[in-house]
Design an enzyme around this catalytic site. Structure first.
Site, PDB file in Angstrom:
ATOM      1  CB  CYS A   2      -0.872   0.009   1.244  1.00 55.78           C
ATOM      2  SG  CYS A   2      -1.797  -1.519   1.428  1.00 55.78           S
ATOM      3  NE  ARG A  27       4.211   1.693  -1.431  1.00 56.07           N
ATOM      4  CZ  ARG A  27       5.354   1.067  -1.180  1.00 56.07           C
ATOM      5  NH1 ARG A  27       6.397   1.288  -1.937  1.00 56.07           N
ATOM      6  NH2 ARG A  27       5.460   0.214  -0.187  1.00 56.07           N
ATOM      7  CD1 TRP A  78      -2.461  -4.544  -4.896  1.00 60.89           C
ATOM      8  CD2 TRP A  78      -1.964  -5.942  -3.224  1.00 60.89           C
ATOM      9  NE1 TRP A  78      -2.261  -5.786  -5.431  1.00 60.89           N
ATOM     10  CE2 TRP A  78      -1.961  -6.665  -4.437  1.00 60.89           C
ATOM     11  CE3 TRP A  78      -1.683  -6.616  -2.041  1.00 60.89           C
ATOM     12  CZ2 TRP A  78      -1.682  -8.029  -4.494  1.00 60.89           C
ATOM     13  CZ3 TRP A  78      -1.404  -7.974  -2.100  1.00 60.89           C
ATOM     14  CH2 TRP A  78      -1.404  -8.662  -3.319  1.00 60.89           C
ATOM     15  CG  ASN A 104       2.627  -0.987   3.225  1.00 57.99           C
ATOM     16  OD1 ASN A 104       2.065  -1.953   2.736  1.00 57.99           O
ATOM     17  ND2 ASN A 104       3.823  -0.574   2.839  1.00 57.99           N
ATOM     18  N   GLY A 105       1.021  -3.420   5.155  1.00 58.04           N
ATOM     19  CA  GLY A 105       1.551  -4.659   5.713  1.00 58.04           C
ATOM     20  C   GLY A 105       0.434  -5.573   6.157  1.00 58.04           C
ATOM     21  CD  GLU A 485      10.933  -9.101 -18.090  1.00 53.73           C
ATOM     22  OE1 GLU A 485      10.858  -9.988 -17.227  1.00 53.73           O
ATOM     23  OE2 GLU A 485      10.551  -7.932 -17.897  1.00 53.73           O
ATOM     24  CE  LYS A 489       7.164  -6.449 -17.710  1.00 49.82           C
ATOM     25  NZ  LYS A 489       8.485  -6.641 -17.194  1.00 49.82           N
ATOM     26  CD  GLU A 492       4.229  -8.157 -15.006  1.00 50.59           C
ATOM     27  OE1 GLU A 492       4.449  -7.837 -13.851  1.00 50.59           O
ATOM     28  OE2 GLU A 492       4.965  -7.813 -15.951  1.00 50.59           O
ATOM     29  CG  HIS A 508      12.016 -32.083 -25.202  1.00 50.56           C
ATOM     30  ND1 HIS A 508      12.383 -33.357 -25.567  1.00 50.56           N
ATOM     31  CD2 HIS A 508      13.031 -31.289 -25.581  1.00 50.56           C
ATOM     32  CE1 HIS A 508      13.593 -33.330 -26.121  1.00 50.56           C
ATOM     33  NE2 HIS A 508      13.998 -32.071 -26.153  1.00 50.56           N
ATOM     34  CE  LYS A 607       7.667  -0.140 -10.308  1.00 47.79           C
ATOM     35  NZ  LYS A 607       7.866  -0.825 -11.593  1.00 47.79           N
TER      36      LYS A 607
HETATM   37  C1  F6R Z   1       7.357  -7.575 -13.701  1.00 51.77           C
HETATM   38  C2  F6R Z   1       7.509  -7.092 -12.363  1.00 51.77           C
HETATM   39  C3  F6R Z   1       7.672  -8.064 -11.253  1.00 51.77           C
HETATM   40  C4  F6R Z   1       8.893  -7.665 -10.430  1.00 51.77           C
HETATM   41  C5  F6R Z   1       8.994  -8.534  -9.177  1.00 51.77           C
HETATM   42  C6  F6R Z   1      10.214  -8.175  -8.350  1.00 51.77           C
HETATM   43  O1  F6R Z   1       7.054  -6.548 -14.569  1.00 51.77           O
HETATM   44  O2  F6R Z   1       7.528  -5.915 -12.138  1.00 51.77           O
HETATM   45  O3  F6R Z   1       7.782  -9.370 -11.707  1.00 51.77           O
HETATM   46  O4  F6R Z   1      10.028  -7.798 -11.218  1.00 51.77           O
HETATM   47  O5  F6R Z   1       7.848  -8.353  -8.397  1.00 51.77           O
HETATM   48  O6  F6R Z   1      10.153  -6.855  -7.939  1.00 51.77           O
HETATM   49  P1  F6R Z   1      11.428  -6.087  -7.439  1.00 51.77           P
HETATM   50  O7  F6R Z   1      12.368  -5.937  -8.579  1.00 51.77           O
HETATM   51  O8  F6R Z   1      10.910  -4.780  -6.937  1.00 51.77           O
HETATM   52  O9  F6R Z   1      12.035  -6.929  -6.348  1.00 51.77           O
END
Ligand code: F6R
Length: 612
Positions: A2, A27, A78, A104-105, A485, A489, A492, A508, A607
């Protein structure tokens, strides 16, 4: 998860708090709320489910007198405990509405605490874990707000940042921190508290991180930080270099599109100043002697999500250049496996936010065994940086979009530098060779800019395939982590099934997924393995799939087998992820835009993932 803001000063608290929440919305964004101590001495609380825009609408329709005051707290949520509804949104108040709390938490023992409070006659109105804190403060309050918060926190299990306002204290806000980030901003006649500095850099660049299990009293003339016993603790202030425009959209429809375009500059920042006058790579942060590096026996790289993919690229680079075995670990699995570590191991923890709970736990696990940890992070003063032995700041600037783009790009640049540094100190590569690789790396920002300038056909392609419900990504060697990756993306942002595979593995099993409605993106920069990819792509095309090939300028080996061809400039194959990543970011973003989705704030994500 949050976002939290606290303010006491001379401006309208509502303006400062809401502005801060806008910058923290990445966040968490399923509900939001504020509490302002109004001129009549009451705490006015307004909360709304949904995005922050719902709250700002409600605030605009409210009585301005009720919301005018110079002390306030705010929260963007969140949800963890209780659905994202108005009554579960923060701030939460006690029975008398004298105390407002944002959190937050997660509090692990809240059910037990709640039962006790209800037995003692309190009425709790939400399903959250947070509300118990307001009522516990109510019960124990003796006129000293900070001491009461300290006493309540002693009974909380779990992780928290708490920010508390009390009707009787028009001059102070109290904060507490365990396991999650909290930073204070020190202005002129005003002070701020926030989950990260972006919330207050419009007002002050002077900041101080609040450390683990510390408490902060925020007053107009400054802050006082204490430990759990109430003893005052001194701490370092730092200056925030990011300017406000770096945290704004500058005309882009989405932060993510802006951040994709910022990547050349971001990589330039990461690698800038890393070569000394004698042509040697500098990594002074590492704080290990040359002898320690020479005697090192292995590197363990830990991270989550995209950071894990950066770690996979680190493996290729470090093994090739420095001839050190590298194990890449998903941070949430690492510490539960009892990994074999010793003092001759280097752990590299990668995290853009620097607050990821799983990565932090991996760091703690390593450090408990005296294993040196190097953090690679974009966030100065973050928990990951502070809890590691050394921090390599990627200097990518603020990343607001939830899905990571430029932060990942800078992580890649950073791990290449780590690989070259280790190679240099271990003597496996001559100074000339290391310098030559560094010069190749120095060319990449201009090459990334060139890729960006070629993205119009990729945008068109994204719109063409946006109706598909499945996309596969294939790569070999460093193309494999990039396939993962690219798939992450797309998953997500567009909420479709997207999978990445090593191209050699496709036969396979995964080839069973291939059909005419499954476009396949093949990451095929020039490499000794490209001829093998030709066979893989032929197999896929024979099953009717549309093949989208990312290939190097001048390499025509895959042209006959590509339905769509995306060209990237030539570079050393080991560095190719810095270029092949870009079209996949653009593809995912445009795919989501074409589906009418919010690119910056994808559903269910946050985030900064501060829960395990
Ligand atoms: C993908 C993404 C997440 C972060 C993951 C780790 O777009 O943003 O998969 O890479 O949550 O986050 P950090 O780098 O903040 O530890």
């Amino acid at each position: 998860m949050c976002g939290i803001v606290g303010y006491v000063g001379k401006q309208s608290a509502l303006g400062v708090v809401v502005d801060g929440l806008k910058r923290l919305e990445y966040r968490g964004y399923d509900s939001a709320g504020v509490a302002v101590l109004d001129r009549a001495g009451d705490l006015s609380v307004v909360r709304r489910a949904g995005k922050l825009a719902n709250l700002t609408e409600a605030l605009a329709a409210d009585d301005p007198a009720r919301l005018s005051g110079t002390l306030g707290i705010g929260h963007t949520r969140w949800a963890t405990h209780g659905a994202p509804t108005d009554h579960n949104a923060h701030p939460h108040v006690d029975c008398t509405a004298a105390i407002a709390v944002v959190h937050n938490g997660t509090l692990e023992n809240y059910l037990e605490l709640r039962a006790g409070l209800e037995d003692r006659g309190h009425t709790l109105r939400s399903e959250t874990d947070t509300e118990v804190v307001a009522h516990l403060i109510e019960e124990r309050y003796d006129g000293d707000l900070a001491a009461t918060v300290r006493s309540v926190c002693a009974d909380l299990d779990g992780s928290y940042v708490l920010v508390v306002a009390h009707r009787d204290h028009p001059d102070r806000v109290v904060g507490a921190r365990r396991n999650l980030p909290l930073v204070a901003g020190l202005g002129d006649g005003e002070s701020f508290l926030a989950s990260d500095v972006t919330a207050f850099i419009a007002h002050t660049r002077k900041a101080r991180a609040i450390e683990q299990d510390h408490f902060v009293e925020l007053c107009r003339d400054g802050i006082t930080v204490t430990d759990a016993s109430g003893t005052q603790v001194e701490g370092g202030e730092f200056h925030v270099d990011w300017d406000i425009s770096a945290a704004e959209k500058s005309g882009y429809e989405y932060f993510m599109l802006k951040e994709i375009d910022e990547q050349p500059e971001a990589v330039r920042e990461t690698i800038g100043g890393r070569l000394d006058q004698s042509g040697r790579i500098r990594l002074d942060e590492l704080a290990l002697s040359d002898r320690d590096v020479q005697e090192m026996t292995q590197v363990v790289v830990a991270g989550c999500g995209s950071a894990y993919h950066s770690g996979m690229v680190a493996k290729y680079a470090i093994e090739r250049w420095a001839r050190l075995p590298v194990h890449v670990e998903i941070a949430s699995e690492f510490r539960y496996r009892d990994p074999v570590l010793d003092r001759r191991t280097l752990v590299v923890a990668i995290s853009q936010s620097g607050e990821t709970a799983d990565t932090l736990e991996a760091i703690r696990h390593a450090r408990r065994q005296d294993v040196p940890v190097l953090a690679v992070t974009n966030t100065v003063g973050s928990s990951v940086a502070r809890e590691s032995d050394a921090a390599f700041y990627t200097r990518g600037g603020p990343e607001i979009a939830v899905a990571s783009t430029k932060a990942v790009m800078t992580q890649l640049a950073a791990v290449y530098l780590v690989g070259l540094y280790l190679a240099q100190v271990r003597g496996y590569r001559s100074t000339e060779e290391v310098r030559s690789h560094f010069f190749d790396l120095e060319q990449t920002p201009a090459l990334i800019a060139e890729v960006l300038a070629r993205m119009d056909p990729v945008r068109k392609l994204a719109r063409e395939i946006a109706g598909n419900e499945r996309v596969l990504f294939l790569g070999r060697h460093v193309g494999y982590p990039m396939a993962l990756e690219g798939a992450l993306k797309l998953k997500e942002l567009a909420y479709i099934s997207a999978e990445g595979f090593p191209a050699g593995e496709i036969k396979h099993g995964p080839i069973a997924l291939v059909d005419k409605d499954t476009p396949v993106v093949v990451i095929a920069p020039r490499h000794a393995l490209t001829p093998k990819l030709v066979t893989n792509v032929q197999e896929i095309r024979a099953r009717g799939a549309r093949t989208i090939v990312i290939a190097t300028d001048g390499d025509d080996s895959l042209v006959p087998h590509a339905d769509d061809l995306i060209r990237v400039p030539d570079t050393k194959s080991l560095l190719s992820p810095l270029l092949t990543l870009v079209p996949m970011q653009v593809l995912a973003a445009e795919f989501a835009v074409a589906r009418g989705l919010d690119v910056d704030q994808p559903r269910n994500l946050a985030k900064s993932v501060t829960v395990e």
